[in-house]
Every structure is written in structure tokens, then in C-alpha cells.
Write a protein that holds these residues in place. Structure first.
Motif, mmCIF file in Angstrom:
data_model
loop_
_atom_site.group_PDB
_atom_site.id
_atom_site.type_symbol
_atom_site.label_atom_id
_atom_site.label_comp_id
_atom_site.label_asym_id
_atom_site.label_seq_id
_atom_site.Cartn_x
_atom_site.Cartn_y
_atom_site.Cartn_z
ATOM 1 N N ALA A 1 56.608 -31.550 -39.458
ATOM 2 C CA ALA A 1 55.440 -30.958 -39.753
ATOM 3 C C ALA A 1 54.971 -31.310 -41.328
ATOM 4 O O ALA A 1 53.914 -31.624 -41.498
ATOM 5 C CB ALA A 1 55.304 -29.699 -39.398
ATOM 6 N N LYS A 2 56.103 -31.107 -42.211
ATOM 7 C CA LYS A 2 55.775 -31.293 -43.508
ATOM 8 C C LYS A 2 55.516 -32.770 -43.818
ATOM 9 O O LYS A 2 54.660 -32.984 -44.708
ATOM 10 C CB LYS A 2 57.037 -30.707 -44.169
ATOM 11 C CG LYS A 2 56.847 -30.677 -45.864
ATOM 12 C CD LYS A 2 57.784 -30.090 -46.582
ATOM 13 C CE LYS A 2 57.746 -30.176 -48.112
ATOM 14 N NZ LYS A 2 57.108 -31.299 -48.710
ATOM 15 N N ILE B 1 56.520 -41.394 -38.524
ATOM 16 C CA ILE B 1 57.236 -40.272 -37.969
ATOM 17 C C ILE B 1 58.165 -40.976 -36.872
ATOM 18 O O ILE B 1 59.524 -40.337 -36.889
ATOM 19 C CB ILE B 1 56.216 -39.141 -37.360
ATOM 20 C CG1 ILE B 1 55.393 -38.288 -38.169
ATOM 21 C CG2 ILE B 1 56.817 -38.325 -36.054
ATOM 22 C CD1 ILE B 1 54.304 -37.361 -37.698
ATOM 23 N N GLU C 1 54.063 -34.843 -41.887
ATOM 24 C CA GLU C 1 52.803 -35.125 -41.524
ATOM 25 C C GLU C 1 51.721 -34.592 -42.521
ATOM 26 O O GLU C 1 50.745 -35.316 -42.887
ATOM 27 C CB GLU C 1 52.383 -34.541 -40.055
ATOM 28 C CG GLU C 1 51.337 -34.734 -39.409
ATOM 29 C CD GLU C 1 51.142 -34.427 -37.966
ATOM 30 O OE1 GLU C 1 50.092 -34.556 -37.579
ATOM 31 O OE2 GLU C 1 51.953 -33.760 -37.656
ATOM 32 N N THR C 2 51.853 -33.144 -42.877
ATOM 33 C CA THR C 2 50.974 -32.866 -43.877
ATOM 34 C C THR C 2 51.046 -33.406 -45.129
ATOM 35 O O THR C 2 50.005 -33.563 -45.745
ATOM 36 C CB THR C 2 51.639 -31.247 -44.128
ATOM 37 O OG1 THR C 2 51.605 -30.629 -42.879
ATOM 38 C CG2 THR C 2 50.590 -30.445 -45.028
ATOM 39 N N ASP D 1 61.925 -31.673 -41.567
ATOM 40 C CA ASP D 1 60.735 -30.937 -41.296
ATOM 41 C C ASP D 1 59.629 -31.790 -40.945
ATOM 42 O O ASP D 1 58.922 -32.486 -41.987
ATOM 43 C CB ASP D 1 60.444 -30.020 -42.587
ATOM 44 C CG ASP D 1 59.178 -29.027 -42.133
ATOM 45 O OD1 ASP D 1 58.306 -29.182 -41.004
ATOM 46 O OD2 ASP D 1 58.892 -28.120 -42.946
ATOM 47 N N THR E 1 50.374 -42.478 -40.071
ATOM 48 C CA THR E 1 51.262 -41.273 -39.775
ATOM 49 C C THR E 1 52.292 -41.309 -38.645
ATOM 50 O O THR E 1 53.478 -40.659 -38.649
ATOM 51 C CB THR E 1 50.340 -39.858 -39.609
ATOM 52 O OG1 THR E 1 49.576 -39.885 -40.888
ATOM 53 C CG2 THR E 1 51.072 -38.617 -39.722
#
Length: 218
Positions: free
Chosen positions: A18-19, A201, A21-22, A16, A197
Motif C-alpha cells: 500500500a505504501k 506491484i 502504491e501511495t 508494505d 503502478t
């Protein structure tokens, strides 16, 4: 006999991004609302753990999938896959170690009681003679891409900004400079957060690519 490629690459649900990054942005909000040497170190340490944890969890899920699936009856495959030295999990953990995210630190001196800030040259502002203190900037090194220099610049700006806040209460002439430093501080902070970030990733995705290449070799 090599594994079916469809099975090798069918692990998107194990990751995940997106998680991740969040979570990094949440750490930035938690630690970088006020910039100082402790907050920079805490942020660097925590986001390093986040990225490494994300990839490690992916690795463990892949291991569980293969050892708990129909391949559990394939002794030839399992003996290679779970080998303690050359198996999938150890090979991936070796990759993490060989491509580790490095926390770097650099100390520099600054005057504790500068007489007059210099907007055009923040480092000159911090170089006025007098009582000298030492601070430590912390940044990450990801695939050879150093973030320490930007972290050091950010900390320098933050220290100078604090000086302007002290002077503003007694001299209105520093108001515009204070506002300028606020903008510069926010800009540098955004660059640091966004850049780190993206690099984290990229680091995880390269780990996934390497994982795929290992699985395809069986």
C-alpha cells in the motif's frame, strides 16, 4: 533439514505494498502535473527506484531476521544462507538484475510552430513542416511490458495541447478542441500511472514469490 514453512512465509510485515502504491501516486502528482520530456523521465526514474528499494528492503529484513534469530546458532544453515555467491541475499540481488526494470527512451521530431492543429490526428498536427524540434519520451519496461509507446503518445498529446492553448487566446474556434485534448491528456495520464503502478506491484510480488522459493530450498 529444511526450514519450517511457517517461518519461511511469515514476512508480511516486512512489505508494505500500500505504501509503494501511495508513493508512486505521490511521484505522479509531483512530476506529471505538467507533461514534458523532463517530467516523464523524472517520474520513470523515481518509481523504478521505489519498486527496487521496496524489494531490496524486504530482502535485507529477511536476511536480518534469519541471521539474528535462533538460526544464528545453526552453522550449517548460516554457511549456506550467507554465502557470498550462492546465498539468499546474492541470489535475490541477481534476480533483481536479471529482471530489472528498464528505463527506455525514444526521440521524435515535432514542428515548433505548427500552423493549425488537427484534433483527429495529433501526430499529423505535429508533422507540419517548418522549424523542427526534437523531444525525448521516457517509459518503463517491466517484465517485457513496454510503457514507452503510451508515454510517447502522452507527450505528443501534451505538446499538441500546448499548441491549442496558444491558439485559444486569439481564436475561439479552438475552445472545444482544447477541452477535448484536456480530457484525452488526463485519460492517457491515468492509464500510464495506473498501468505502471500495477506492473511495479506485480514486479515486487514476483520477487517475493522467488524469495519464498529460495527460502524453502534450505
Amino acid at each position: 533439514k529444511k526450514l519450517d514453512n511457517m517461518e519461511v512465509h511469515n514476512f508480511s510485515s516486512f512489505l508494505d505494498i500500500a505504501k509503494l502504491e501511495t508513493d508512486v501516486l505521490e511521484k505522479a502528482e509531483l512530476f506529471l502535473s505538467n507533461i514534458d520530456e523532463d517530467s516523464l523521465k523524472a517520474f520513470s526514474d523515481e518509481v523504478k527506484k521505489l519498486a527496487e528499494g521496496t524489494l531490496q528492503n524486504y530482502i535485507f529484513k529477511v536476511c536480518d531476521w534469519y541471521t539474528d534469530s535462533k538460526f544464528s546458532d545453526n552453522q550449517e544453515f548460516l554457511s549456506k544462507f550467507v554465502d557470498l555467491k550462492t546465498g539468499y541475499q546474492q541470489t535475490m540481488l541477481n534476480w533483481i538484475e536479471q529482471n530489472c526494470i528498464v528505463v527506455q527512451q525514444q526521440s521524435f521530431e515535432y514542428p515548433e510552430y505548427p500552423e493549425c492543429p488537427n484534433m483527429k490526428n495529433p501526430k499529423q498536427s505535429m508533422a507540419i513542416t517548418g522549424s523542427v524540434g526534437t523531444v525525448i519520451a521516457t517509459g518503463l519496461l517491466i517484465f517485457g511490458h513496454p510503457w514507452l509507446a503510451l508515454a510517447t503518445e502522452l507527450l505528443t498529446i501534451a505538446l499538441t495541447y500546448q499548441v491549442y492553448r496558444k491558439y485559444q487566446s486569439s481564436q475561439n474556434q479552438y475552445k472545444m478542441e482544447l477541452e477535448a485534448y484536456e480530457l484525452k491528456l488526463q485519460s492517457l495520464k491515468n492509464d500510464l500511472i495506473n498501468g505502471i503502478t500495477d506492473d511495479l506491484i506485480t514486479w515486487v510480488n514476483r520477487g517475493i514469490e522467488y524469495s519464498n522459493s529460495i527460502l524453502e530450498s534450505y
